[in-house]
Design an enzyme around this catalytic site. Sequence first.
Site, PDB file in Angstrom:
ATOM      1  N   ALA A  70      -2.898 -29.788  -5.004  1.00 18.75           N
ATOM      2  CA  ALA A  70      -1.361 -29.865  -4.197  1.00 18.75           C
ATOM      3  C   ALA A  70      -2.067 -29.868  -2.706  1.00 18.75           C
ATOM      4  O   ALA A  70      -1.496 -30.677  -2.002  1.00 18.75           O
ATOM      5  CB  ALA A  70      -0.688 -28.707  -4.432  1.00 18.75           C
ATOM      6  N   GLY A  71      -2.902 -29.103  -2.077  1.00 20.05           N
ATOM      7  CA  GLY A  71      -3.423 -28.901  -0.883  1.00 20.05           C
ATOM      8  C   GLY A  71      -4.024 -30.217  -0.327  1.00 20.05           C
ATOM      9  O   GLY A  71      -3.827 -30.904   0.624  1.00 20.05           O
ATOM     10  N   HIS A  76      -3.968 -17.717 -18.427  1.00 16.34           N
ATOM     11  CA  HIS A  76      -4.667 -18.842 -17.888  1.00 16.34           C
ATOM     12  C   HIS A  76      -3.912 -19.671 -16.581  1.00 16.34           C
ATOM     13  O   HIS A  76      -4.440 -20.268 -15.637  1.00 16.34           O
ATOM     14  CB  HIS A  76      -4.519 -19.681 -19.170  1.00 16.34           C
ATOM     15  N   ARG A 129       4.578 -23.336 -19.437  1.00 13.44           N
ATOM     16  CA  ARG A 129       4.323 -24.811 -18.966  1.00 13.44           C
ATOM     17  C   ARG A 129       3.384 -25.493 -20.157  1.00 13.44           C
ATOM     18  O   ARG A 129       2.811 -24.774 -20.774  1.00 13.44           O
ATOM     19  CB  ARG A 129       3.066 -24.659 -17.607  1.00 13.44           C
ATOM     20  N   LEU A 138      -1.616 -30.498 -13.554  1.00 14.99           N
ATOM     21  CA  LEU A 138      -2.083 -31.301 -12.690  1.00 14.99           C
ATOM     22  C   LEU A 138      -0.757 -32.389 -12.125  1.00 14.99           C
ATOM     23  O   LEU A 138      -1.039 -32.636 -11.069  1.00 14.99           O
ATOM     24  CB  LEU A 138      -3.156 -32.201 -13.486  1.00 14.99           C
ATOM     25  N   GLY A 160      -6.885 -27.442  -3.429  1.00 15.73           N
ATOM     26  CA  GLY A 160      -6.859 -27.819  -4.592  1.00 15.73           C
ATOM     27  C   GLY A 160      -6.124 -29.277  -4.736  1.00 15.73           C
ATOM     28  O   GLY A 160      -5.787 -30.009  -3.579  1.00 15.73           O
ATOM     29  N   ARG A 175       1.960 -23.683 -25.918  1.00 22.62           N
ATOM     30  CA  ARG A 175       0.878 -22.448 -25.709  1.00 22.62           C
ATOM     31  C   ARG A 175       1.591 -21.308 -26.042  1.00 22.62           C
ATOM     32  O   ARG A 175       0.796 -20.391 -26.763  1.00 22.62           O
ATOM     33  CB  ARG A 175       0.416 -22.649 -24.506  1.00 22.62           C
TER      34      ARG A 175
END
Lengths: 257, 636
Positions: free
Chosen positions: B44-45, B400, B434, B440, B42, B330
């Site tokens: 990070a990877g 989520h 978060r 992202l 993703g 949120r």
Amino acid sequence: MDNHDGGKGMNLTLKVWRQKDSRDRGGLVAYKVENISADISFLEMLDILNEQLVAKGEDAISFDHDCREGICGMCALMIDGQAHGKDKDATTCQLHMRRYKDGDVIVIEPFRAKAFPVVKDLVVDRSAFDRIQQAGGFVSVNTGNAGDANNILVPHDKAEKAMDAASCIGCGACVAACPNASAMLFVAAKVSQYALLPQGQPERERRVLAMRAAMDAEGFGHCTNEYECEAACPKGIKVSNIARLNREFVRAMVVSE
Amino acid sequence: MKLDPKVPTGPIEKSWDKARFELKLVNPANKRKFKVLVVGTGLAGSAAAASLAELGYEVEAFCVQDSARRAHSIAAQGGINAAKNYPNDGDSVWRLFYDTVKGGDFRAREANVYRLAQVSNSIIDQCAAQGVPFAREYGGTLSNRSFGGAQVSRTFYARGQTGQQLLLGAYSALMRQVGAGAVKLFPRREMLDLVVVDGAARGIVCRNLTTGATETYSGDAVLLCTGGYGNVFYLSTNANSCNVTATWRAHKRGAAFANPCFTQIHPTCIPVAGAHQSKLTLMSESLRNDGRIWVPKKKGDERGPADIPEEERDYYLERKYPAFGNLVPRDIASRAAKQVIDEGRGAKGALSVYLDFQAAIKRVGEDKVREKYGNLFDMYHHITDENPYKVPMRIYPAVHYTMGGLWVDYNLMTTIPGLFCLGEANFSDHGANRLGASALMQGLADGYFVLPYTIGGYFAGAKLAKVGTDHAAFKAVAAEVASNTAQLLAVRGKATPQELHRKLGRVMWDKVGMGRNARGLKEALAEIPALREEFWKTVAVSGSEESFNQTLERAGRVADFLEFGELLAKDALTREESCGGHFREEHQTEDGEAKRDDRNFSHVAAWEYAGEGKEPVRHAEPLTFDNVHIAQRNYA
């Protein structure tokens, strides 16, 4: 089986491609599913069938899927001869059973192309797309090299057009729908994105030549302007990108030595 | 187990510079002698794998999908935050830092968050240079929009597909390195265990998902970039393959798991429609820029939305939180939705509230709304068969994101030397909640701009013996993995892995979900082990080990969720306070807001695995706030 809206669901016959592995010949196998709610997705309908098979100790039907919201590009079924089924601008996972009626017979096959060998059942190997990207689908900028983002100005309309092309999810429906199994729309989307942006200019010629060559090497067919790719593309990517790819290709042949 | 967060001393503005200077370097010629295994591709990877290869390290990258481009980062919709202050509206690194610490309800490490805000601007520069087609103004400069928990417009975006475009940017950088031979890519591989030799992470054991073979890979460091564990709730906005297996098995090898109870329930998702639902779909927070959330004022109102006149609607977020309105964080928006629905004031027909765009369509026209959110409206239409340009969307909170994850120090290293953890998989930057458009940012910060420095410090200081896959430790771990797989196949029961997963999800959502209390949590702590026992007696796994077998994949993941879910509930029971996404009903203010207990819980809870059937050990890393004034969050 429960059908959440309480009403009587659909009874359907599925003819599903079963193939043990890449060497097996494979063939269609018929299954009945009953009391299917109109509000579930096509893949959830396959989940129901698979849970029944697994509970009986039979091997489940393998099919690729992941995000189930139309963006990862993993799902890829040929449904009654149409890549991703009958909904326009939708992936397989976005197709819902309300598009079918009681008694329907549905044929489910993998995406077929020489460059996409079957792995098992409905799962194919699309790594050819990754190799085309490796040939030139990038801007060569190492981490840490970039200047301030607003030093690169991109006109609004160019950015929008680049975004239209960049929204490709790499699912391969364009290849599956094409009578020649051509990957032109996939390659065109990537080439267009970069050709439209100033960031793509330094490698403009090298990129289109390398990606075209990689595409041919993978065994994809040629484009004969059937436009089936555009009709099947779940992201609505236009064949005008292919025209741009061809222009970029000819231009690169002339410009590069 | 000793937790040393390795946070640099001195003023916070200088701490990252200081840390970078103090980290030892590996000279360019020596870098190629070190091999790094990157699990997950993703944001990070992919970012880490590409950046490390550019530096000259030997890299091997692994993912469960058929291509590195499909990791679940791709589904992130709304945007990415950065402190550029391009709109000239008063943003700064300090303000982004402040908003993030406050948004996380004062449960994150200050120095980590400050560094995140500092590197945020470089991320935008890097992605723009890669050709990510960000939204632009007519003059060609980058556009911004607003997200929850902030009063400035700092969110950069590419329509409702920002995650896709950023991931394809990182993927393109990764493909460039694969093409150059600097990264070896292993798709359709699932990491099933970690190999530790002489106390350091030295390799992984994978299942080759195509052939079923058990494969071993050795290296000098392992990076887990394997995402979050939201699917422990069964239904979530995560992709189907998202799982806890890699981090959980690393935990069982000695990596502490931090704050597992910090889970995020996103307020705006398409509501559950039926028993066979396989996932929930998010409607981006960006929609709250233009959409107004409301419910009927009257309880049990049976009228459709169009028949309810303006004065009989309750725009409850605008009413309760006038300063932030529909853009509160949120956790607050989700709880407020739960409150009005519990009061019996939900939208007609379903467990949901309205998200209404009529005001925006009237103000700027349908075309402008389509340009900003078209793909989201289409997604909604596909799923519900309703046209959101005409009738309001119906939305409901859903699982989520998970703020908890493997404990890491300031250098992103876990409690196992040589095992690093990046992105959603670690616990570090978001505290108990978060903010939107920050996932992202964190994934790419870790991958592009933090790990590539800190890993050098590890290599330069470590004395690593040559270890290959022929080492006895690899054989032993591979044998354990094979035996675990054989056990799954040997049960031959009648219950499908999904069925057992659904049962776990029901317990988790009902008792460890949006509202938690001691009684429910204790019930969950009795029910989860019972369910685990049921799993190992009744699970049905058909097909064979030596082939492509998605039933087997699912079964292994559910087995791990059944162990992990217990730790999550235990963490939630132990944390006797409410903060961010962790809401203990016993601890609330008169208005129903989260009530923190800073005296007793201003710390990170890091759990140590003590062995099968043994109570895990809870360690605490104290959190101090020297730069942000700690207070009850106020968004009114």
